[in-house]
Design a protein around this motif. Structure first.
Motif, PDB file in Angstrom:
ATOM      1  N   GLU A 153      16.612   1.705  57.942  1.00 27.11           N
ATOM      2  CA  GLU A 153      16.780   2.859  58.762  1.00 27.11           C
ATOM      3  C   GLU A 153      16.780   4.193  57.825  1.00 27.11           C
ATOM      4  OE1 GLU A 153      17.047   5.649  61.727  1.00 27.11           O
ATOM      5  OE2 GLU A 153      16.825   3.169  61.875  1.00 27.11           O
ATOM      6  N   TYR A 154      17.390   4.293  56.626  1.00 25.97           N
ATOM      7  CA  TYR A 154      17.040   5.317  55.720  1.00 25.97           C
ATOM      8  C   TYR A 154      15.420   5.571  55.303  1.00 25.97           C
ATOM      9  CZ  TYR A 154      22.262   6.331  55.074  1.00 25.97           C
ATOM     10  OH  TYR A 154      23.337   6.625  55.218  1.00 25.97           O
ATOM     11  N   LEU A 155      15.171   4.209  54.942  1.00 27.12           N
ATOM     12  CA  LEU A 155      13.696   4.115  54.603  1.00 27.12           C
ATOM     13  C   LEU A 155      12.803   4.644  55.805  1.00 27.12           C
ATOM     14  CD1 LEU A 155      13.673   0.851  52.582  1.00 27.12           C
ATOM     15  CD2 LEU A 155      13.525   3.285  51.474  1.00 27.12           C
ATOM     16  N   ARG A 156      13.162   4.494  56.884  1.00 31.72           N
ATOM     17  CA  ARG A 156      12.106   4.762  58.137  1.00 31.72           C
ATOM     18  C   ARG A 156      12.331   6.390  58.035  1.00 31.72           C
ATOM     19  NH1 ARG A 156      13.717  -0.006  60.535  1.00 31.72           N
ATOM     20  NH2 ARG A 156      15.448   0.606  61.329  1.00 31.72           N
ATOM     21  N   GLU A 157      13.569   6.941  57.905  1.00 28.06           N
ATOM     22  CA  GLU A 157      13.789   8.256  58.062  1.00 28.06           C
ATOM     23  C   GLU A 157      13.193   9.023  56.982  1.00 28.06           C
ATOM     24  OE1 GLU A 157      15.139  11.839  59.598  1.00 28.06           O
ATOM     25  OE2 GLU A 157      15.090   9.885  60.652  1.00 28.06           O
ATOM     26  N   MET A 158      13.335   8.545  55.802  1.00 23.68           N
ATOM     27  CA  MET A 158      12.500   9.121  54.581  1.00 23.68           C
ATOM     28  C   MET A 158      11.030   9.094  54.681  1.00 23.68           C
ATOM     29  SD  MET A 158      13.448   8.727  50.512  1.00 23.68           S
ATOM     30  CE  MET A 158      12.765   7.193  50.483  1.00 23.68           C
ATOM     31  N   GLN A 159      10.295   8.134  55.427  1.00 23.27           N
ATOM     32  CA  GLN A 159       8.877   8.060  55.686  1.00 23.27           C
ATOM     33  C   GLN A 159       8.791   9.199  56.871  1.00 23.27           C
ATOM     34  OE1 GLN A 159       7.709   4.713  57.579  1.00 23.27           O
ATOM     35  NE2 GLN A 159       5.435   4.856  56.616  1.00 23.27           N
ATOM     36  N   LYS A 160       9.343   9.205  57.850  1.00 23.64           N
ATOM     37  CA  LYS A 160       9.238  10.429  58.830  1.00 23.64           C
ATOM     38  C   LYS A 160       9.140  11.857  57.944  1.00 23.64           C
ATOM     39  CE  LYS A 160      11.321   8.319  62.675  1.00 23.64           C
ATOM     40  NZ  LYS A 160      12.281   7.992  63.701  1.00 23.64           N
ATOM     41  N   LEU A 161      10.225  12.141  57.237  1.00 24.51           N
ATOM     42  CA  LEU A 161      10.348  13.247  56.639  1.00 24.51           C
ATOM     43  C   LEU A 161       9.187  13.569  55.824  1.00 24.51           C
ATOM     44  CD1 LEU A 161      14.154  13.103  55.861  1.00 24.51           C
ATOM     45  CD2 LEU A 161      12.900  14.486  57.623  1.00 24.51           C
ATOM     46  N   LEU A 175      13.242  19.845  54.211  1.00 27.36           N
ATOM     47  CA  LEU A 175      12.774  18.732  54.277  1.00 27.36           C
ATOM     48  C   LEU A 175      12.972  17.835  52.826  1.00 27.36           C
ATOM     49  CD1 LEU A 175       9.347  18.827  56.146  1.00 27.36           C
ATOM     50  CD2 LEU A 175      11.682  17.837  56.819  1.00 27.36           C
ATOM     51  N   SER A 176      12.774  18.440  51.696  1.00 22.38           N
ATOM     52  CA  SER A 176      13.188  18.185  50.293  1.00 22.38           C
ATOM     53  C   SER A 176      14.694  17.747  50.284  1.00 22.38           C
ATOM     54  CB  SER A 176      12.614  19.020  49.240  1.00 22.38           C
ATOM     55  OG  SER A 176      11.142  19.157  49.219  1.00 22.38           O
ATOM     56  N   GLN A 177      15.592  18.593  50.631  1.00 21.80           N
ATOM     57  CA  GLN A 177      16.884  18.294  50.739  1.00 21.80           C
ATOM     58  C   GLN A 177      17.300  17.268  51.441  1.00 21.80           C
ATOM     59  OE1 GLN A 177      18.930  21.867  51.829  1.00 21.80           O
ATOM     60  NE2 GLN A 177      20.922  20.775  51.471  1.00 21.80           N
ATOM     61  N   GLU A 234      16.251  14.022  49.556  1.00 16.54           N
ATOM     62  CA  GLU A 234      17.049  13.820  48.362  1.00 16.54           C
ATOM     63  C   GLU A 234      18.611  13.192  48.913  1.00 16.54           C
ATOM     64  OE1 GLU A 234      16.227  13.992  44.972  1.00 16.54           O
ATOM     65  OE2 GLU A 234      14.479  14.232  45.863  1.00 16.54           O
ATOM     66  N   GLU A 235      19.180  13.684  49.958  1.00 15.71           N
ATOM     67  CA  GLU A 235      20.356  12.977  50.325  1.00 15.71           C
ATOM     68  C   GLU A 235      20.019  11.576  50.784  1.00 15.71           C
ATOM     69  OE1 GLU A 235      24.118  13.011  51.274  1.00 15.71           O
ATOM     70  OE2 GLU A 235      23.027  14.781  50.504  1.00 15.71           O
ATOM     71  N   ILE A 236      18.821  11.209  51.234  1.00 19.03           N
ATOM     72  CA  ILE A 236      18.575   9.956  51.904  1.00 19.03           C
ATOM     73  C   ILE A 236      18.617   8.994  50.464  1.00 19.03           C
ATOM     74  CG2 ILE A 236      16.919   8.356  52.752  1.00 19.03           C
ATOM     75  CD1 ILE A 236      16.237  10.525  54.873  1.00 19.03           C
TER      76      ILE A 236
END
Length: 133
Positions: A117-125, A94-96, A99-101
């Motif tokens: 979209e990236y911010l939403r995905e990062m929040q889910k992670l 998940l950390s990896q 970092e990619e996002i």
């Protein structure tokens, strides 16, 4: 790491991991293949060949998996050790992804929609990562 001992407790832990499809949670294909190799060996009542499975990973992945399982191999509570080990590996995965996002967010040509979209995905992670603790 010579291998993960084949005993009843360890077999129970592997069965638990297989039942929950935990290996499918890893985004890194190398980690999935490693976890599937461990589970396949236990399903066949064999001792997994950990060095061979680690050889299938890139150097960084092999080091992370080795670090995650090193202390767990000798643990008396195999089921707890399996859960802890899988959680640590998933945490690294998940950390990896996060970092990619973050790296993608620094791209100058990113659209506002893509950024959202990236911010939403990062929040889910991040939420998933907090649930591992």
């Amino acid at each position: 790491i010579e291998g993960i001992p084949l005993d009843e407790k360890t077999a129970k832990a592997a069965k638990l991991a297989a039942e929950q499809n935990l290996e499918k949670q890893f985004s890194d294909p190398g980690f999935r293949i490693f976890a599937q190799g461990i589970l396949k060996a236990y399903a066949q009542k064999e001792q997994p060949n950990v060095p061979l499975l680690l050889a299938g990973l890139d150097k960084s992945g092999a080091e992370r998996v080795s670090a995650a399982i090193r202390d767990e191999v000798a643990c008396a509570e195999s089921e707890k050790a399996a859960r802890d080990c899988l959680c640590r590996i998933e945490h690294c995965d998940l950390s990896q992804q996060i970092e990619e996002i973050k790296k993608n967010l620094t791209e100058p040509a990113i659209s506002p929609d893509q950024k959202a979209e990236y911010l939403r995905e990062m929040q889910k992670l991040n939420l998933r990562m907090r649930g591992l603790k």
